[in-house]
Motif scaffolding. Sequence first.
Motif, PDB file in Angstrom:
ATOM      1  N   THR A 147      54.595  17.172   4.082  1.00 47.70           N
ATOM      2  CA  THR A 147      53.371  16.224   5.172  1.00 47.70           C
ATOM      3  C   THR A 147      53.918  15.611   6.034  1.00 47.70           C
ATOM      4  O   THR A 147      53.144  14.579   6.135  1.00 47.70           O
ATOM      5  CB  THR A 147      52.150  16.214   4.053  1.00 47.70           C
ATOM      6  OG1 THR A 147      52.203  14.944   2.992  1.00 47.70           O
ATOM      7  CG2 THR A 147      51.308  17.448   3.364  1.00 47.70           C
ATOM      8  N   PHE A 148      54.844  14.258   5.008  1.00 45.51           N
ATOM      9  CA  PHE A 148      55.097  13.314   6.439  1.00 45.51           C
ATOM     10  C   PHE A 148      55.950  13.644   7.247  1.00 45.51           C
ATOM     11  O   PHE A 148      56.461  14.969   7.789  1.00 45.51           O
ATOM     12  CB  PHE A 148      56.746  12.231   4.656  1.00 45.51           C
ATOM     13  CG  PHE A 148      55.985  11.740   3.480  1.00 45.51           C
ATOM     14  CD1 PHE A 148      55.804  10.194   4.152  1.00 45.51           C
ATOM     15  CD2 PHE A 148      55.649  12.321   2.217  1.00 45.51           C
ATOM     16  CE1 PHE A 148      55.138   9.384   2.831  1.00 45.51           C
ATOM     17  CE2 PHE A 148      54.639  11.550   1.790  1.00 45.51           C
ATOM     18  CZ  PHE A 148      55.098  10.033   2.169  1.00 45.51           C
ATOM     19  N   SER A 194      55.830  13.909  11.261  1.00 43.44           N
ATOM     20  CA  SER A 194      54.986  14.430  12.879  1.00 43.44           C
ATOM     21  C   SER A 194      54.328  15.750  12.242  1.00 43.44           C
ATOM     22  O   SER A 194      55.324  15.983  11.976  1.00 43.44           O
ATOM     23  CB  SER A 194      55.760  14.491  14.240  1.00 43.44           C
ATOM     24  OG  SER A 194      56.349  14.049  14.230  1.00 43.44           O
ATOM     25  N   ASP A 195      52.443  15.622  12.290  1.00 43.87           N
ATOM     26  CA  ASP A 195      52.386  17.107  11.670  1.00 43.87           C
ATOM     27  C   ASP A 195      52.813  18.236  12.725  1.00 43.87           C
ATOM     28  O   ASP A 195      53.655  17.928  13.802  1.00 43.87           O
ATOM     29  CB  ASP A 195      51.009  16.794  11.618  1.00 43.87           C
ATOM     30  CG  ASP A 195      50.236  17.341  13.023  1.00 43.87           C
ATOM     31  OD1 ASP A 195      50.280  17.084  13.934  1.00 43.87           O
ATOM     32  OD2 ASP A 195      49.408  18.185  13.155  1.00 43.87           O
ATOM     33  N   PRO A 196      52.830  19.452  11.957  1.00 47.64           N
ATOM     34  CA  PRO A 196      53.943  20.644  12.900  1.00 47.64           C
ATOM     35  C   PRO A 196      53.096  20.850  14.447  1.00 47.64           C
ATOM     36  O   PRO A 196      53.192  21.836  14.107  1.00 47.64           O
ATOM     37  CB  PRO A 196      53.930  21.784  12.019  1.00 47.64           C
ATOM     38  CG  PRO A 196      53.004  21.008  10.457  1.00 47.64           C
ATOM     39  CD  PRO A 196      52.931  19.846  10.684  1.00 47.64           C
ATOM     40  N   ILE A 197      52.007  20.771  13.999  1.00 49.42           N
ATOM     41  CA  ILE A 197      51.038  21.483  14.889  1.00 49.42           C
ATOM     42  C   ILE A 197      50.782  20.609  16.539  1.00 49.42           C
ATOM     43  O   ILE A 197      51.676  21.157  17.782  1.00 49.42           O
ATOM     44  CB  ILE A 197      49.172  21.831  14.672  1.00 49.42           C
ATOM     45  CG1 ILE A 197      49.563  21.895  13.768  1.00 49.42           C
ATOM     46  CG2 ILE A 197      48.610  22.526  15.357  1.00 49.42           C
ATOM     47  CD1 ILE A 197      50.272  23.839  13.460  1.00 49.42           C
ATOM     48  N   MET A 198      50.536  18.859  16.625  1.00 52.67           N
ATOM     49  CA  MET A 198      50.257  18.369  17.271  1.00 52.67           C
ATOM     50  C   MET A 198      51.066  16.908  17.536  1.00 52.67           C
ATOM     51  O   MET A 198      50.892  16.394  18.210  1.00 52.67           O
ATOM     52  CB  MET A 198      48.714  17.853  18.226  1.00 52.67           C
ATOM     53  CG  MET A 198      47.861  18.766  18.094  1.00 52.67           C
ATOM     54  SD  MET A 198      48.317  19.537  19.727  1.00 52.67           S
ATOM     55  CE  MET A 198      48.113  17.960  20.609  1.00 52.67           C
ATOM     56  N   SER A 199      52.224  17.063  16.452  1.00 51.33           N
ATOM     57  CA  SER A 199      53.049  16.212  16.228  1.00 51.33           C
ATOM     58  C   SER A 199      52.775  14.452  16.267  1.00 51.33           C
ATOM     59  O   SER A 199      52.885  13.872  16.488  1.00 51.33           O
ATOM     60  CB  SER A 199      53.733  16.002  17.560  1.00 51.33           C
ATOM     61  OG  SER A 199      54.555  17.070  17.803  1.00 51.33           O
ATOM     62  N   VAL A 200      51.574  14.572  15.580  1.00 53.53           N
ATOM     63  CA  VAL A 200      50.723  13.190  15.439  1.00 53.53           C
ATOM     64  C   VAL A 200      51.518  12.493  14.033  1.00 53.53           C
ATOM     65  O   VAL A 200      51.487  13.469  12.925  1.00 53.53           O
ATOM     66  CB  VAL A 200      49.479  13.364  14.690  1.00 53.53           C
ATOM     67  CG1 VAL A 200      48.445  12.432  14.307  1.00 53.53           C
ATOM     68  CG2 VAL A 200      48.254  14.239  15.713  1.00 53.53           C
ATOM     69  N   PRO A 201      51.822  11.081  14.035  1.00 48.86           N
ATOM     70  CA  PRO A 201      52.242  11.228  13.375  1.00 48.86           C
ATOM     71  C   PRO A 201      51.353  10.962  12.018  1.00 48.86           C
ATOM     72  O   PRO A 201      50.356  10.454  11.750  1.00 48.86           O
ATOM     73  CB  PRO A 201      52.484   9.527  13.737  1.00 48.86           C
ATOM     74  CG  PRO A 201      52.396   9.540  15.138  1.00 48.86           C
ATOM     75  CD  PRO A 201      51.578  11.131  14.931  1.00 48.86           C
ATOM     76  N   ARG A 202      51.930  11.435  11.178  1.00 51.78           N
ATOM     77  CA  ARG A 202      51.253  10.987   9.484  1.00 51.78           C
ATOM     78  C   ARG A 202      52.046  10.249   8.498  1.00 51.78           C
ATOM     79  O   ARG A 202      53.416  10.775   8.275  1.00 51.78           O
ATOM     80  CB  ARG A 202      51.311  12.496   8.762  1.00 51.78           C
ATOM     81  CG  ARG A 202      49.876  12.799   8.457  1.00 51.78           C
ATOM     82  CD  ARG A 202      49.488  14.595   8.012  1.00 51.78           C
ATOM     83  NE  ARG A 202      50.456  15.726   8.266  1.00 51.78           N
ATOM     84  CZ  ARG A 202      50.245  16.537   8.136  1.00 51.78           C
ATOM     85  NH1 ARG A 202      49.735  16.952   8.043  1.00 51.78           N
ATOM     86  NH2 ARG A 202      51.021  17.772   7.323  1.00 51.78           N
ATOM     87  N   PHE A 203      51.229   9.549   7.701  1.00 51.46           N
ATOM     88  CA  PHE A 203      51.996   8.723   6.719  1.00 51.46           C
ATOM     89  C   PHE A 203      53.162   8.457   6.990  1.00 51.46           C
ATOM     90  O   PHE A 203      54.198   7.569   6.063  1.00 51.46           O
ATOM     91  CB  PHE A 203      52.097   9.300   5.109  1.00 51.46           C
ATOM     92  CG  PHE A 203      51.184  10.952   5.421  1.00 51.46           C
ATOM     93  CD1 PHE A 203      49.904   9.882   4.938  1.00 51.46           C
ATOM     94  CD2 PHE A 203      51.374  11.644   4.645  1.00 51.46           C
ATOM     95  CE1 PHE A 203      48.877  10.842   4.209  1.00 51.46           C
ATOM     96  CE2 PHE A 203      50.074  12.596   3.972  1.00 51.46           C
ATOM     97  CZ  PHE A 203      48.893  11.737   4.024  1.00 51.46           C
ATOM     98  N   VAL A 248      58.913   8.675  11.316  1.00 49.77           N
ATOM     99  CA  VAL A 248      58.369  10.064  12.377  1.00 49.77           C
ATOM    100  C   VAL A 248      59.202  11.272  12.062  1.00 49.77           C
ATOM    101  O   VAL A 248      58.350  12.175  12.513  1.00 49.77           O
ATOM    102  CB  VAL A 248      58.141   9.645  13.965  1.00 49.77           C
ATOM    103  CG1 VAL A 248      58.203  10.707  15.236  1.00 49.77           C
ATOM    104  CG2 VAL A 248      57.676   8.656  13.994  1.00 49.77           C
ATOM    105  N   GLY A 249      60.053  11.260  11.902  1.00 46.67           N
ATOM    106  CA  GLY A 249      60.943  12.165  11.780  1.00 46.67           C
ATOM    107  C   GLY A 249      60.490  13.516  10.389  1.00 46.67           C
ATOM    108  O   GLY A 249      60.685  14.324  10.554  1.00 46.67           O
TER     109      GLY A 249
END
Lengths: 156, 506, 312
Positions: free
Chosen positions: B179-180, B182-191, B199-200
């Motif tokens: 889950t670390f 970019s989120d796989p849907i909208m590339s929202v940076p997560r954690f 980010v990668g």
Amino acid sequence: MRPTRDTVAGLLGLGLSIWLFALTWGLPKSPFVPIGPDFYPRIVLAVTAILSLALIAGDRLARRRRQPAAPVARNYRLVALTFLVFGVYVLALPALGFRLATLLFLAGLQVLLEPPRSRGRWLTVAAVAIVASFGIFAVFEHYLSVLLPRGAWTGF
Amino acid sequence: MFELLADGLLNVIQLKYLIPLAIGTLIGVVGGALPGITITMTVIMVLPFTFGLEPLQGLAAMIGVYVGGESGGLITATLIGIPGKPSSISTTFDGFPMARKGEPGRAVWLGIWASFFGGLLGGVFLIGATGWLADIALRFGPWEFFALFIFALSMVAGLTEESLAKGLLAGAFGLIITTFGSDPIMSVPRFTMGSQFLVGGFPFLPVLIGIFAFAQLMTDIERARSLAGSDASAGQLVNLAVSQTRVVGEILARPFLLLWSTFIGILIGVLPAIGGSAASVMAYDQAKKLSRHPERFGTGTPEGIIASEASNNANVGGSLVTIMAFGIPGDAVTAVMLGAMTIHGIQSGPLFMSQETTLAYGIFAAYLLAHPIMLAIMAVGARWFLRIVTIPKSILIPMVLVLCVVGAYALNNTMDSVWVLGLFGLVGYGLVKLGFPLAPLILGLILGDQIEVNLVRALMTDSDLWLFVTRPISAFLLALSVLSVVLALWQRRRQRRGPTEPDVDF
Amino acid sequence: MKALAWGIAFLSLAGAAQAAFPERPVKLIVPWAAGGDTDNIFRPFGQAFQKHLGQTVVIANIGGASGTVGAREAKAAPADGYTLFAVHDFIHLTYYTGVADTSYSDFRPVCSVASTPSVLTASPKTKWQSIPELIADAKARPGAVTVGATLGSTSHFFPAIVEKAAGIKLKYVSYDGLAQRMNAILGGHIDLTDGNLTQKGKVDAGQLRFLAIATEKRNAEIPNVPTFRELGLDVVYSVTRGLLAPKNTPDAVLATLEGACIKALAEESFARSMKAQGTEVLPLDRKGYGAFLDRVDGENKALAQEVGLLRR
């Protein structure tokens, strides 16, 4: 009383999940996606927290202890040093370039793991380090189309 | 179909494919025989060398590594009692006692021939079923994929031997790692905590190499009093002479055992993300349960060796089905192979068989040919491989670490992957020290992204949650997941009363 | 040992100062996985490019986070011409949608390479044979027709423009990359997607349906497929790919690269492989490509605003 291994593990899991759960607030919603980027991580983190609690509870309740395995003398100093040498190697890679950093790393770690006592051993250490570092670089650049890092300081 | 297969065999028999296949098999046998070097690590080391080759050359080399590795592990397992790689663990239970009782040649060759037959039977299935599975795979929408991955995840319960809570927790850690970034849907940076590096996210392979390599190598370092030596001692280089016909006869006299072990191997292989070690332990377990003399297991009975080795080679065939039909990796080794296919621009998935027919049948052919090649290599070199086991660890460990760094870097051409490698080296060692099993962690790691993506896709396509249980394939798979967990729990209860089973993997 | 190392380092530095560019392999960063559309265009380009550059060109796929990881890596690379960046319109979109901090102005243009027109593609499980049927159906049940797209990237913007021009409402489902979208559309799990001429084989086999192409004129490869313009919808959309270099790359180096690039684009073999991919070769020089990037950047900003994704 000294905390047992499972309790430590459970506390770590619990801490991690609570910390990340806190971070999920503040993630932006998207106009196109019905569930936000926080939806799935929250499920996973909640499950992790519950499992961590179960682990701690199980460990506290069941005082049942397995016979510890025969004690083995563990050389944690050497493990820490190996991690340190590896860390220095990784940091040095972009600065010194692959060939130099790898040469030094291979030589250094071989000496650290088993200090050579004879001239023959020193020669082996040097030969392995030189052949492997320059050999791998050349093979990758010329035959495999992978450019391993060149040094930012050395240009080599 | 058999015409296509014949074409495939003729194609692969060309030297330009046969040579990488043979070299790959040789490297696989060697890597498999080296304790602590998993097939996954061997394939990762070979991976960068395949970038410059033709797709089928590269894949042939990797299939060779896979087949050779499954077989190579048995030499060390039987002669020294140390599994050369995780999936030969159950080979040690009977192989080592048999070798100790003065029949090392029989033990080794029982394993080699069982691998050979198990692998070929697995190959027959691979060829028969891939096209058929590909048709079904097209019917898999996000709901079905979600259910399939949940089913695979439910195997965690059966994979864990020591503490169920820890096994599940390790699986959850694997999911969290994905889950670390970019989120796989909208590339929202997560954690990411504002760090560009995060980010990668944590790319799968560097995480995998880091966790496995360091967990293994550091454990070796901490235990060793002297690293000048190695695992093998020259005194163990024993006479391997044996009557081949007698050994083959011993295996073929037990057709049911051979078929059943092969079937278990294939089944575990087809299911995504489970792997050979579970297959060989399950097959061993089954052989013992179905045997008329369960008490002989563990004392050097041929059944134990046959079950373990036939299943872990058949497992390879099953894993290949999964990547070819679904485009999803059956285990870490096929995950690397899938990466190699992507690098060569080959799209696996339901269309693979029809779009890349030559390549697909080339893969079948390479898989089948790898077995006789393995047999030949074993015949020539069985005793020589043991000498490679004698490389001092003080040389082996630094070399393996350098190759891990090269593998991680070459994967994405960025130092970021190397940082991830180091970071997860620490994490992996820490987890092992805390007593977490690594197999469930890897399972979570492999499945995490896919579970999330398919869950979100399903909800984006239709917000009706009931579709997960009203679509037949999805409902069936979810029911299987529940069944698999219940079965695992029930078996645990039963086992607790019996003698304790050996640990799987790490 | 140390002295030796520095000695080697010094020698190699001295050597580098004298030799003319390029004296070692050039790394071309493709910010997507190997086997994707962009990779498939830049691999044959790399072959032609290295022939005219006189040095090996190594394609380095640095995928991840909608192309932004590769962009960041390219931006941070030394500006010596040994690291180049393969780019397409995503760089404007990810900047304006707030996904990335890297903008095209962090680089200097070298040349443009190719342009791929979008084709609206439908699943064979849908009943529409043409755009008007699709529009009628979509108007009857707004928000029910599903489109597979990489959200926030070009495959999302193209259907969004169609949506706006036709006055319909579509539902977007996230499928990253053409390969995944194709698997989903063949199984009928999505209704529509942004396709291109590489999928012609599946259309001929009846596994897919091309509804309309977003070009000015019909394409000779698929003469039966109408343009959006003919159907009264003002939709012209293509994805242009080009070559950039880090910002402070010296002019002399840029000129060498530009020359080799323009010659490479004129290669017969490159034209052939682009044709196989339904892509037009687009040879713009530094100046032309720079002007093009400025124009497209403005367009994309307006576009991001129109579809409600502007974050800057």
